[in-house]
Each structure stands twice: as C-alpha cells, then as structure tokens.
Write a protein that holds these residues in place. Structure first.
Motif, PDB file in Angstrom:
ATOM      1  N   LYS A  50       0.848  -1.197   0.000  1.00  0.00           N
ATOM      2  CA  LYS A  50       0.000   0.000   0.000  1.00  0.00           C
ATOM      3  C   LYS A  50       0.879   1.239   0.000  1.00  0.00           C
ATOM      4  O   LYS A  50       1.943   1.267   0.627  1.00  0.00           O
ATOM      5  CB  LYS A  50      -0.885   0.032   1.248  1.00  0.00           C
ATOM      6  CG  LYS A  50      -1.878  -1.096   1.330  1.00  0.00           C
ATOM      7  CD  LYS A  50      -2.664  -0.984   2.615  1.00  0.00           C
ATOM      8  CE  LYS A  50      -3.552  -2.201   2.818  1.00  0.00           C
ATOM      9  NZ  LYS A  50      -4.178  -2.185   4.134  1.00  0.00           N
ATOM     10  N   VAL A  52       1.797   4.628   1.362  1.00  0.00           N
ATOM     11  CA  VAL A  52       1.614   5.419   2.581  1.00  0.00           C
ATOM     12  C   VAL A  52       1.739   6.897   2.217  1.00  0.00           C
ATOM     13  O   VAL A  52       2.695   7.311   1.568  1.00  0.00           O
ATOM     14  CB  VAL A  52       2.652   5.025   3.657  1.00  0.00           C
ATOM     15  CG1 VAL A  52       2.551   5.933   4.871  1.00  0.00           C
ATOM     16  CG2 VAL A  52       2.490   3.560   4.053  1.00  0.00           C
ATOM     17  N   TYR A 136      -3.140   5.855   4.135  1.00  0.00           N
ATOM     18  CA  TYR A 136      -2.909   5.391   2.767  1.00  0.00           C
ATOM     19  C   TYR A 136      -3.721   6.269   1.811  1.00  0.00           C
ATOM     20  O   TYR A 136      -4.411   7.195   2.228  1.00  0.00           O
ATOM     21  CB  TYR A 136      -3.345   3.925   2.615  1.00  0.00           C
ATOM     22  CG  TYR A 136      -2.785   3.006   3.676  1.00  0.00           C
ATOM     23  CD1 TYR A 136      -1.420   2.746   3.755  1.00  0.00           C
ATOM     24  CD2 TYR A 136      -3.620   2.404   4.601  1.00  0.00           C
ATOM     25  CE1 TYR A 136      -0.910   1.898   4.728  1.00  0.00           C
ATOM     26  CE2 TYR A 136      -3.117   1.554   5.581  1.00  0.00           C
ATOM     27  CZ  TYR A 136      -1.759   1.309   5.641  1.00  0.00           C
ATOM     28  OH  TYR A 136      -1.258   0.479   6.608  1.00  0.00           O
TER      29      TYR A 136
END
Length: 155
Positions: A50, A52, A136
């Motif tokens: 993911k 950030v 995120y």
C-alpha cells in the motif's frame, strides 16, 4: 572540565514540530565519550504493497515520558558507562522521509552506545504509549507494534 561537571543526563521530548538530528546528537556529546550512536526512525512511503501518504502519532504524553525515563534508568543499569541519552519522538503528522523518532546515546566506547540505542528503540516500541496511524491513499490503519506487550497479551 572535571568529569563530575559532566553529569549524565537524559533528554526526553515529545513534540509536534520536525525533529532535528543535529539537535539530538549535540545533546549527548561529551568530552569523556568517544562514541555517539543514533537511531533515526523515518516514515517510509509503503507498507505491504500500500502507498503510505503520511503517519500520525498520538501519545498519552505524561505516561509516555514516565516510561521513557524508565528505559533510560534501565540503560544506565545495563550499561553503566553510558553518559547521556536523548529520546525525541514526534507527535501528529509525520510526512514521508521525515523522522518519527531520534534516539542518541553517548559512551566512552561504541559497543555500549550501540547496544543501548538498540535497547532503547526496541523497549520504546514495546512499552511506551505512543500510537501510530498509517494514512494510505484511500484508507487508514492504526498500527500495532509487534513488540508491544499489551497488544500481545490479548491473543
């Protein structure tokens, strides 16, 4: 300078402003020490695939400071030659690449300061009430430290 004038000190700070490596390292310098060891924990731009965006930290400040003081006392028992210890942790939003935590330890020789810095960061993550939220692109997640004793006791 007489060594008795350079009394061992602990410098603990939780703040929302950007942390300074220079400021933290200068706090622990001593003419009686040949080693200053640093740990700098920074915000990375990814976690498990993911993206950030940034981190956010919250703390129970008075309790966090008390727990960090305990860590400093433990360090001095385990490594009596350690001179100065600085632990600065950022609260609030921490952008990518900026420091969330800086720990510095001075000692006459490198082994003690390196070991003490590792002990400080590992113990801080395990016992100090500072919470991290990863933001995120489309979601967020409160992160649990794997080292955290209260998180593991419920499993």
């Amino acid at each position: 300078m007489d060594e008795s004038e350079d009394v061992p000190k602990d410098f603990i700070k939780l703040k929302s402003e950007k942390l300074s490596v220079d400021e933290v390292s200068e706090l622990v310098i001593s003419p009686y020490c040949g080693a200053v060891s640093l740990f700098i924990g920074t915000t990375r731009n990814n976690f498990e695939g993911k993206k950030v965006i940034h981190l956010e930290y919250e703390a129970y400040t008075s309790m966090a400071e008390t727990e960090i003081k305990k860590i400093c006392r433990d360090v001095r028992q385990k490594w009596p030659s350690v001179k100065h210890i600085a632990v600065h942790h950022r609260l609030g939003v921490v952008p990518i690449t900026e420091a969330s935590v800086i720990i510095a330890v001075s000692s006459p020789h490198r082994a003690e300061s390196l070991e003490a810095v590792m002990y400080c960061i590992n113990t801080l993550k395990a016992s100090v009430p500072i919470w991290k939220k990863e933001i995120y692109e489309n979601e967020y997640s409160w992160k649990e430290n794997k080292e955290c004793f209260w998180a593991n006791s419920e499993k």
